[in-house]
Design a protein around this motif. Structure first.
Motif, mmCIF file in Angstrom:
data_model
loop_
_atom_site.group_PDB
_atom_site.id
_atom_site.type_symbol
_atom_site.label_atom_id
_atom_site.label_comp_id
_atom_site.label_asym_id
_atom_site.label_seq_id
_atom_site.Cartn_x
_atom_site.Cartn_y
_atom_site.Cartn_z
ATOM 1 N N ILE A 1 85.201 -89.017 61.914
ATOM 2 C CA ILE A 1 84.241 -88.016 61.448
ATOM 3 C C ILE A 1 84.353 -87.862 59.933
ATOM 4 C CG2 ILE A 1 85.777 -86.078 61.893
ATOM 5 C CD1 ILE A 1 83.264 -84.505 62.713
ATOM 6 N N THR A 2 83.221 -87.896 59.291
ATOM 7 C CA THR A 2 83.190 -87.744 57.845
ATOM 8 C C THR A 2 83.098 -86.265 57.504
ATOM 9 O OG1 THR A 2 80.784 -87.797 57.732
ATOM 10 C CG2 THR A 2 81.928 -89.936 57.626
ATOM 11 N N PRO A 3 83.442 -85.898 56.282
ATOM 12 C CA PRO A 3 83.285 -84.490 55.892
ATOM 13 C C PRO A 3 81.846 -84.001 56.058
ATOM 14 C CG PRO A 3 84.642 -85.640 54.289
ATOM 15 C CD PRO A 3 84.120 -86.686 55.249
ATOM 16 N N GLU A 4 80.885 -84.863 55.805
ATOM 17 C CA GLU A 4 79.478 -84.495 55.971
ATOM 18 C C GLU A 4 79.161 -84.200 57.442
ATOM 19 O OE1 GLU A 4 75.526 -87.080 55.888
ATOM 20 O OE2 GLU A 4 76.390 -86.853 53.888
ATOM 21 N N MET A 5 79.691 -85.038 58.345
ATOM 22 C CA MET A 5 79.475 -84.824 59.770
ATOM 23 C C MET A 5 80.172 -83.549 60.224
ATOM 24 S SD MET A 5 77.785 -87.412 61.299
ATOM 25 C CE MET A 5 78.523 -87.863 62.835
ATOM 26 N N ARG A 6 81.393 -83.334 59.751
ATOM 27 C CA ARG A 6 82.130 -82.120 60.096
ATOM 28 C C ARG A 6 81.324 -80.894 59.674
ATOM 29 N NH1 ARG A 6 87.267 -81.341 61.443
ATOM 30 N NH2 ARG A 6 87.826 -83.435 60.784
ATOM 31 N N GLN A 7 80.719 -80.966 58.506
ATOM 32 C CA GLN A 7 79.903 -79.856 58.013
ATOM 33 C C GLN A 7 78.698 -79.620 58.920
ATOM 34 O OE1 GLN A 7 78.391 -80.462 54.021
ATOM 35 N NE2 GLN A 7 78.663 -78.293 53.554
ATOM 36 N N ARG A 8 78.086 -80.686 59.399
ATOM 37 C CA ARG A 8 76.957 -80.544 60.324
ATOM 38 C C ARG A 8 77.391 -79.848 61.615
ATOM 39 N NH1 ARG A 8 73.668 -86.131 60.784
ATOM 40 N NH2 ARG A 8 73.256 -86.369 58.582
ATOM 41 N N PHE A 9 78.548 -80.276 62.156
ATOM 42 C CA PHE A 9 79.050 -79.672 63.389
ATOM 43 C C PHE A 9 79.360 -78.195 63.174
ATOM 44 C CE2 PHE A 9 80.554 -84.139 64.375
ATOM 45 C CZ PHE A 9 79.503 -84.403 65.224
ATOM 46 N N GLU A 10 79.982 -77.896 62.051
ATOM 47 C CA GLU A 10 80.335 -76.505 61.771
ATOM 48 C C GLU A 10 79.098 -75.645 61.557
ATOM 49 O OE1 GLU A 10 83.202 -76.740 58.603
ATOM 50 O OE2 GLU A 10 84.733 -77.522 59.944
ATOM 51 N N ALA A 11 78.022 -76.252 61.107
ATOM 52 C CA ALA A 11 76.769 -75.517 60.930
ATOM 53 C C ALA A 11 76.212 -75.046 62.268
ATOM 54 C CB ALA A 11 75.736 -76.392 60.208
ATOM 55 N N TYR A 12 76.633 -75.687 63.355
ATOM 56 C CA TYR A 12 76.166 -75.320 64.688
ATOM 57 C C TYR A 12 76.943 -74.160 65.303
ATOM 58 C CZ TYR A 12 72.366 -78.503 65.526
ATOM 59 O OH TYR A 12 71.134 -79.111 65.482
ATOM 60 N N ARG A 13 77.833 -73.552 64.534
ATOM 61 C CA ARG A 13 78.620 -72.418 65.012
ATOM 62 C C ARG A 13 77.757 -71.321 65.625
ATOM 63 N NH1 ARG A 13 80.592 -68.673 60.906
ATOM 64 N NH2 ARG A 13 80.195 -70.516 59.667
ATOM 65 N N PRO A 14 76.620 -70.915 65.026
ATOM 66 C CA PRO A 14 75.790 -69.874 65.663
ATOM 67 C C PRO A 14 75.283 -70.279 67.053
ATOM 68 C CG PRO A 14 75.128 -70.182 63.380
ATOM 69 C CD PRO A 14 76.099 -71.287 63.703
ATOM 70 N N VAL A 15 75.031 -71.566 67.247
ATOM 71 C CA VAL A 15 74.590 -72.038 68.559
ATOM 72 C C VAL A 15 75.719 -71.844 69.562
ATOM 73 C CG1 VAL A 15 73.809 -74.045 69.887
ATOM 74 C CG2 VAL A 15 72.946 -73.678 67.563
ATOM 75 N N PHE A 16 76.949 -72.223 69.177
ATOM 76 C CA PHE A 16 78.095 -72.058 70.071
ATOM 77 C C PHE A 16 78.361 -70.580 70.356
ATOM 78 C CE2 PHE A 16 79.637 -76.049 67.710
ATOM 79 C CZ PHE A 16 78.828 -76.872 68.471
#
Length: 181
Positions: free
Chosen positions: A25-40
């Motif tokens: 996982i790249t830092p950019e991908m990690r950032q995308r996943f973390e952006a989904y926090r409201p969904v979780f």
């Protein structure tokens, strides 16, 4: 309380990613996943609504049910649930519908669930040193987590209330429960 839920979700996602989330996982991908926090966070909140209804003194009122039903039905029908939309929906539910006592119960329950999950992971890793490596636990709601990561990574539409069987079932159950009020 919203900050606590967000912090918990971020910690859970970070821990899960550190324990073998998507490989390389790249830092950019990690950032995308973390952006989904409201969904979780929204999935976790909906997941607790059925249980909340069973708590003495915390059951939903008819007025709350009338406010929640259109929101929940919308979640059921969306092809995609973007983090910004999930954040707005969650804020509306927390700020305008749930009572402070209901929110407190949800926060306490999520803390308890996170602690129990942490203890299970520790026990599993103590029994099997390979446990946790490549065994991503993912966001709440169960189901096809690989599909979630693939959709997020590729920027494809994704609605956990359609794609994750447990989240879909929880939502369906809550809608049926509230419709009876």
């Amino acid at each position: 309380m919203k900050r606590l839920l967000s912090l918990l979700a971020t910690l859970a996602l970070g821990l899960a990613l550190a324990q073998g989330g998507p490989p390389n996982i790249t830092p950019e991908m990690r950032q995308r996943f973390e952006a989904y926090r409201p969904v979780f966070d929204l999935v976790a909140t909906v997941g607790l609504m059925d249980e909340l209804e069973k708590q003495r003194g915390l059951a939903f009122t008819k007025a709350q049910a009338q406010k929640l039903l259109p929101i929940l039905r919308d979640l059921q029908n969306r092809a995609d649930l973007k983090p910004a939309d999930a954040s707005k929906i969650l804020s509306n539910i927390e700020d305008n519908i749930l009572t402070p006592a209901q929110l407190k119960w949800m926060d306490q329950t999520i803390l308890k669930q996170r602690e129990e999950a942490r203890q299970r992971r520790e026990q599993a890793s103590g029994q099997n040193p390979q446990a946790g490596q490549g065994n991503f636990q993912g966001p709440p709601g169960g189901g096809n987590r690989g599909g979630l990561f693939q959709a997020i990574a590729q920027g494809k539409p994704y609605n956990p209330f359609k794609e994750q069987p447990r989240a879909a079932d929880n939502l369906k159950n809550v809608i049926a429960l509230l419709a009876k009020k």
